[in-house]
Write an enzyme that holds these catalytic residues in place. Structure first.
Site, PDB file in Angstrom:
ATOM      1  N   PRO A  26      -5.653  -6.017  11.135  1.00  0.00           N
ATOM      2  CA  PRO A  26      -5.324  -4.555  11.900  1.00  0.00           C
ATOM      3  C   PRO A  26      -4.013  -4.720  12.376  1.00  0.00           C
ATOM      4  O   PRO A  26      -3.468  -5.709  12.679  1.00  0.00           O
ATOM      5  CB  PRO A  26      -6.422  -4.763  13.006  1.00  0.00           C
ATOM      6  N   MET A  27      -3.316  -3.538  12.074  1.00  0.00           N
ATOM      7  CA  MET A  27      -1.971  -3.404  12.582  1.00  0.00           C
ATOM      8  C   MET A  27      -1.500  -2.011  13.163  1.00  0.00           C
ATOM      9  O   MET A  27      -1.783  -0.986  12.436  1.00  0.00           O
ATOM     10  CB  MET A  27      -0.816  -3.722  11.139  1.00  0.00           C
ATOM     11  N   CYS A 109      -3.317  -9.293  20.831  1.00  0.00           N
ATOM     12  CA  CYS A 109      -2.247  -8.554  20.774  1.00  0.00           C
ATOM     13  C   CYS A 109      -1.336  -8.903  21.934  1.00  0.00           C
ATOM     14  O   CYS A 109      -1.846  -8.578  22.903  1.00  0.00           O
ATOM     15  CB  CYS A 109      -2.327  -7.159  20.720  1.00  0.00           C
ATOM     16  N   LYS A 148     -10.548 -11.475  17.308  1.00  0.00           N
ATOM     17  CA  LYS A 148      -9.517 -11.736  16.738  1.00  0.00           C
ATOM     18  C   LYS A 148      -8.641 -12.384  17.831  1.00  0.00           C
ATOM     19  O   LYS A 148      -8.355 -11.602  18.793  1.00  0.00           O
ATOM     20  CB  LYS A 148      -8.617 -10.800  15.838  1.00  0.00           C
ATOM     21  N   GLY A 221      -2.069 -15.193  10.405  1.00  0.00           N
ATOM     22  CA  GLY A 221      -0.615 -15.623  10.798  1.00  0.00           C
ATOM     23  C   GLY A 221       0.381 -16.538   9.743  1.00  0.00           C
ATOM     24  O   GLY A 221      -0.060 -17.526   9.279  1.00  0.00           O
TER      25      GLY A 221
END
Length: 385
Positions: A26-27, A109, A148, A221
């Protein structure tokens, strides 16, 4: 009935997808519905994620705009941000009703936006609250609920922080954990710097998996390509004939259940087609897609001109429908610029999309012209050889 992760079979203690899983991370601002449609055209088997959507926005905002997606996007997961178990549960329930295959909780995030709301990576410091959110969402939905996370934040010891977070999440019933194998520094580093500066610790994630054999654990990552991603998996879990390509370099711990690529997959989107040559469909278990030995090469995988023409035609039709509904071509094509990296004609392809598609009156024929620039350059080089 649409097959769900629950009906397709179990992995580990929960009801997650069939391992190994290849996912696109997810971005924010990137993995919107237009990108996900494009990514699905390139890959049948990748697990796709939405941008992070704050639970409050789901509860109070335009749900059709926030949660609407094309039926072709499956398998697709909804990532939620928040820290209120009641709100997270209700947002998860709404997401399930919209047809998502998974609910994922953002605990990684580090942006100012999430820090001001005390969620995202901040929650690495509150594993019990994460557990409460997971338990509430698990009680509200039947689809998998996952997390996440980072390996820690600020001065936390990752060896302790990650294990504490995962233990709490596991005890609360999470179906899987995706780990971004870096710390996040909540002060002093920008979100971009937090993706690049904190050192990676893949070994910790592998050790975590060895300690939690029955829990789905995937890694994220710093993964720059498929070869590197495959090195984190058990070669025996890959399709016959592909296992030898996974040069596993796991010095300690256990092979992981999934790999998640973010910006590498976005900026070089052709690798999504290559992923289907290694990974089964996470819901159905359908076999990896065979390659065409005589087709156009995307460096890792060979695909036919017929395939790429099909991609072009589908994206033209999709863009035309979007424009007809009041959208602009650039909403779609901005996600397509990373295709054809390293191909002859790729520079011209990018120029066409970056200039012509930005015009207010740009139509889907711009996509056709851009693809043709690559086709012509490639066939010209073949003829010269």
């Amino acid at each position: 009935m649409k097959e769900t992760a629950q009906t397709a079979g179990n992995v580990g203690e929960g009801k997650y997808f069939k391992a190994p899983v290849f996912a696109v991370a997810p971005m924010i601002d990137w993995t919107d519905r237009h990108y996900r449609f494009f990514a699905r055209v390139l890959s049948r088997h990748a697990l796709l994620y939405t941008e992070m959507i704050v639970a409050d926005a789901v509860l109070r905002g335009d749900r059709a705009k926030l949660l609407g997606h094309d039926a072709s996007e499956h398998p697709v997961a909804l990532q939620l941000g928040g820290n209120d178990p009641v709100k997270m549960a209700e947002a998860a329930r709404i997401g399930e009703a919209y047809g998502y295959d998974e609910i994922n909780m953002n605990v990684g995030c580090p942006s100012d936006r999430v820090q001001s709301g005390t969620f995202g990576a901040c929650l690495m410091q509150e594993p019990a609250l994460v557990a409460d959110c997971i338990a509430a969402m698990k009680a509200a939905v039947e689809i998998p609920v996952t997390v996440k996370c980072r390996i820690g934040v600020d001065d936390q010891d990752p060896e302790v922080a990650l294990r504490d977070l995962v233990k709490c999440a596991k005890d609360a019933g999470t179906d899987g954990v995706w780990v971004h194998a870096r710390k996040a520094w909540l002060q002093g580093l920008s979100p971009r710097e937090n993706r690049e500066i904190p050192p990676l610790d893949y070994g910790l994630v592998h050790r975590l998996k060895a300690e939690n054999e029955s829990l789905f654990i995937g890694i994220n990552g710093g993964l720059q390509g498929l070869d590197q991603a495959l090195s984190h998996l058990d070669p025996r879990s890959l399709p016959a004939g592909e296992a030898m390509k996974a040069a596993t370099e796991i010095k300690s711990g256990a092979p992981l259940d999934g790999v998640m690529l973010g910006r590498a997959a976005y900026h070089d989107s052709g690798l999504l087609t290559a992923a289907d040559g290694y990974f089964r469909h996470p819901l159905t278990g359908a076999a990896a897609v065979p390659t065409d030995p005589d087709g156009f090469s995307d460096r890792d995988h060979n695909l036919s001109l017929e395939f790429w023409s099909g991609v072009r035609d589908v994206m033209e039709d999709y863009a035309a429908a979007h424009i007809e509904n009041g959208g602009r071509l650039i909403h779609v094509t901005r996600h397509m610029v990373g295709l054809f990296q390293g191909w002859p004609g790729a520079r011209r392809y990018r120029q066409i999309l970056s200039t012509r598609a930005t015009r207010k009156d740009a139509g889907p024929e711009v996509i056709h012209t851009a693809f043709d620039a690559v086709f012509q350059a490639f066939t010209a080089r073949q003829a010269a050889e």
